[in-house]
Every structure is written in C-alpha cells, then in structure tokens.
Design a protein around this motif. Structure first.
Motif, PDB file in Angstrom:
ATOM      1  N   THR A 191      67.549 -15.871 -59.222  1.00 38.35           N
ATOM      2  CA  THR A 191      66.590 -17.050 -58.911  1.00 38.35           C
ATOM      3  C   THR A 191      65.263 -17.141 -59.766  1.00 38.35           C
ATOM      4  OG1 THR A 191      65.298 -15.142 -57.710  1.00 38.35           O
ATOM      5  CG2 THR A 191      66.195 -16.502 -56.114  1.00 38.35           C
ATOM      6  N   VAL A 218      69.802 -28.938 -54.159  1.00 36.22           N
ATOM      7  CA  VAL A 218      69.089 -28.870 -51.991  1.00 36.22           C
ATOM      8  C   VAL A 218      70.695 -28.299 -51.648  1.00 36.22           C
ATOM      9  CG1 VAL A 218      68.420 -30.279 -50.212  1.00 36.22           C
ATOM     10  CG2 VAL A 218      66.986 -30.770 -52.783  1.00 36.22           C
ATOM     11  N   ASP A 220      72.484 -28.224 -47.278  1.00 32.88           N
ATOM     12  CA  ASP A 220      71.735 -27.528 -45.963  1.00 32.88           C
ATOM     13  C   ASP A 220      72.947 -27.965 -44.986  1.00 32.88           C
ATOM     14  OD1 ASP A 220      70.595 -26.748 -43.459  1.00 32.88           O
ATOM     15  OD2 ASP A 220      68.758 -28.497 -43.098  1.00 32.88           O
ATOM     16  N   GLY A 232      68.072 -23.255 -40.103  1.00 35.91           N
ATOM     17  CA  GLY A 232      67.797 -23.136 -41.105  1.00 35.91           C
ATOM     18  C   GLY A 232      68.963 -21.888 -41.795  1.00 35.91           C
ATOM     19  N   LYS A 235      70.071 -23.380 -45.446  1.00 37.41           N
ATOM     20  CA  LYS A 235      68.911 -24.018 -45.992  1.00 37.41           C
ATOM     21  C   LYS A 235      68.139 -23.196 -47.246  1.00 37.41           C
ATOM     22  CE  LYS A 235      65.252 -27.082 -45.560  1.00 37.41           C
ATOM     23  NZ  LYS A 235      64.587 -27.816 -44.297  1.00 37.41           N
ATOM     24  N   VAL A 236      69.530 -24.192 -48.156  1.00 36.43           N
ATOM     25  CA  VAL A 236      68.822 -24.081 -49.703  1.00 36.43           C
ATOM     26  C   VAL A 236      67.482 -25.186 -49.895  1.00 36.43           C
ATOM     27  CG1 VAL A 236      69.615 -23.934 -51.855  1.00 36.43           C
ATOM     28  CG2 VAL A 236      70.330 -23.381 -50.666  1.00 36.43           C
ATOM     29  N   ARG A 237      66.196 -24.384 -50.427  1.00 37.01           N
ATOM     30  CA  ARG A 237      65.619 -24.619 -51.060  1.00 37.01           C
ATOM     31  C   ARG A 237      65.256 -25.896 -52.027  1.00 37.01           C
ATOM     32  NH1 ARG A 237      63.455 -19.442 -50.498  1.00 37.01           N
ATOM     33  NH2 ARG A 237      63.635 -19.074 -52.656  1.00 37.01           N
ATOM     34  N   LYS A 238      64.629 -26.994 -52.967  1.00 31.26           N
ATOM     35  CA  LYS A 238      64.941 -27.190 -54.259  1.00 31.26           C
ATOM     36  C   LYS A 238      65.328 -27.028 -55.785  1.00 31.26           C
ATOM     37  CE  LYS A 238      63.843 -32.231 -55.598  1.00 31.26           C
ATOM     38  NZ  LYS A 238      63.220 -33.725 -56.165  1.00 31.26           N
ATOM     39  N   LYS A 239      64.230 -26.268 -55.595  1.00 27.51           N
ATOM     40  CA  LYS A 239      62.985 -25.282 -56.913  1.00 27.51           C
ATOM     41  C   LYS A 239      64.022 -23.952 -56.676  1.00 27.51           C
ATOM     42  CE  LYS A 239      59.965 -24.744 -60.276  1.00 27.51           C
ATOM     43  NZ  LYS A 239      61.238 -25.270 -61.306  1.00 27.51           N
ATOM     44  N   MET A 243      60.472 -16.250 -54.463  1.00 29.97           N
ATOM     45  CA  MET A 243      59.232 -16.232 -53.397  1.00 29.97           C
ATOM     46  C   MET A 243      58.857 -14.630 -53.056  1.00 29.97           C
ATOM     47  SD  MET A 243      59.297 -19.124 -52.781  1.00 29.97           S
ATOM     48  CE  MET A 243      58.883 -19.288 -51.193  1.00 29.97           C
TER      49      MET A 243
END
Length: 280
Positions: A191, A218, A220, A232, A235-239, A243
């Motif tokens: 990441t 992206v 899901d 969720g 689900k993968v975040r766009k960027k 975190m």
C-alpha cells in the motif's frame, strides 16, 4: 500430459492482507486474469478425496488420472476467458498447503503469498465485525464464538479458523520443499510503495512490465459479501495508499498476535520476500 494454453500462477497467504487488492491491480493488465478467492481450491480438495485412498472409487482412478482431472478443473473453470489473457492468477488460501500438487500440475507456476502483521489482521476483522453488528455473519459457526473480542479472535486464530488455517498453511509452505516457488508480499509495503512492489512481482514471475494506475484501483463484490453477512469485506479503495489508524483491540490481544509474524525471519527457507530497503 498436455500443457494448458495459459500460464497459471497463484495468490495465497493470510486474510485481510491485500490479496484482493493485489488481484485488482494485476487485472489492469489485459494479459492477466485475477480475482478474489475462486472455488477451484475447494473443488480440487473434494475431487482428490473422492477418488483416492479411503474412497470406493480409488481403484478405478490412477494417480495420472487424478492429476489430469485436477488440471481439468482449471481448464473448465477458466475456459471462457478471452484469448488475449495469457496468464491466470487463481486466488485461494489453501494453495500454500498444496504446493506439492501445484508443482506437479504447473511446473512453472509460482505463488504470491500476501502477509500482514497478525495483530493488524485481527484488528481488521474486528472492525469488519463491528461494522455489521446486526448481521448474522458467517464468519462464525455459532453465537458462542463471537460473544466478545476475545472469543472472536480466539475463533479466528484456531488452527482451522479463518486466520489460523491460513497462517499454518503459509508456515508449511515457507519452510517446506517447494518454498522457492513463493514470494511473500507485505500488505503495508504494497500500500505504501505499490509501483516498486508490483515491479518486483513481475520480475519474480519473469513477465514483462506493465504501466499500472494506482490511483484508479476499484473492486467490490457486494453479492458475495452480503451472503456472508459481511458487507464491504472485499471492497477495494480507489487509490492505493496507507491508512494509518489506532488499533481497536485490547492491548494484551494486540501484543499477543503481534508475536506470530514468523516470516520476519526466513532463515532456513527458500522463499523470497519483498522488503523495504532503507536509503542512505
């Protein structure tokens, strides 16, 4: 045996450690197919069990036939892929417990094993549970297993549990006879520095590079996650980016599970791991 027309590699390792993220990134390459956990691992186990020792069908099926039937699972499942797809990445946490079989079925196949500090895996699962407290999640077999964060973590860490099984299978692979087929990829490094990590994965697989877009990743799987009672979960975040956060686990639990990261010392293992090089 006849060779498959497509190359096969595998994504495995620990849960909540980036396997879906990695597959989503790789799938940007039109020559690749990759996705979340496929059913082939379960089909493979059931097939072998039904035609080998202990089964009344065993005398009718030779070892070579078992191997052909096993490879046939891959051929059939991925038969509809575009001819443009040259390489398939099949994802399943049980592949690290079956490296011997993979070595015979796919002599050139390699395994990318995703890892993460086990304490943070437990933290991630606990967060997912708390986000869906009104769901009867299938992460547990009975209510007694999720009465508190302690019983939840204990259930996940059981040798046959969600985390415990994957951890045991990975340890078996890392210190086993086929460890040279393994590349361990740490979630935090993936990441933080995705471009460098993906380049090293391509090098390990001996495949030409591709220009991936780490700002538009992206994915899901709402139907799959909802039937598990864990909306969720995949689900993968766009960027792609770190975190940072504080853990929600009690301190003693976080410390307990943080001691299980055996891959931090690969002495005696033939496996490779992508590590961060500190610049001078």
């Amino acid at each position: 045996m006849k060779r498959l027309s497509k190359s096969f590699h595998f994504i495995s390792g620990l849960p909540r450690s980036g396997s879906t993220l990695l597959a989503t990134i790789l799938r940007q390459n039109p020559a690749f197919h990759a996705g979340m956990t496929s059913p082939i691992g379960t089909l493979f186990s059931n097939l072998v069990a039904s035609v080998s020792a202990g089964s009344e069908l065993a005398p009718m099926v030779s070892t070579d036939q078992r191997a052909r039937l096993s490879r046939g699972l891959f051929e059939s499942y991925y038969a509809d892929l575009s001819p443009a797809v040259e390489t398939v990445f099949d994802t399943n946490r049980m592949w690290t417990a079956n490296l011997g079989a993979l070595a015979q079925l796919f002599p050139d196949g390699k395994v990318i094993a995703c890892v993460r500090d086990v304490a943070w895996i437990m933290d991630s699962l606990e967060r997912q549970y708390q986000l869906n407290v009104f769901e009867n999640t299938r992460l547990f077999a009975d209510p007694a297993q999720h009465t508190s964060v302690y019983t939840r973590c204990e259930t996940w860490a059981n040798r046959n549990g969600l985390v415990g099984y994957a951890w045991s299978a990975l340890s078996e692979a890392v210190f086993g006879s086929f460890a040279n087929r393994l590349l361990l990829v740490d979630y935090d490094l993936l990441t933080a520095r995705p471009g460098e990590v993906i380049k090293l994965i391509y090098d390990f697989l001996e495949i030409g590079s591709f220009n991936h877009d780490y700002d538009n990743v992206v994915y899901d799987a709402p139907v799959f996650d909802e039937q598990l009672g864990t909306p969720g979960l995949h689900k993968v975040r766009k960027k792609v980016a770190p975190m940072p956060r504080k853990t929600i686990l009690p301190p003693e639990l976080f410390e307990q599970y943080g001691k299980l990261n055996f891959w931090q010392n690969l002495k005696g293992s033939g496996a490779k791991m992508i590590i961060q090089q500190n610049s001078e």
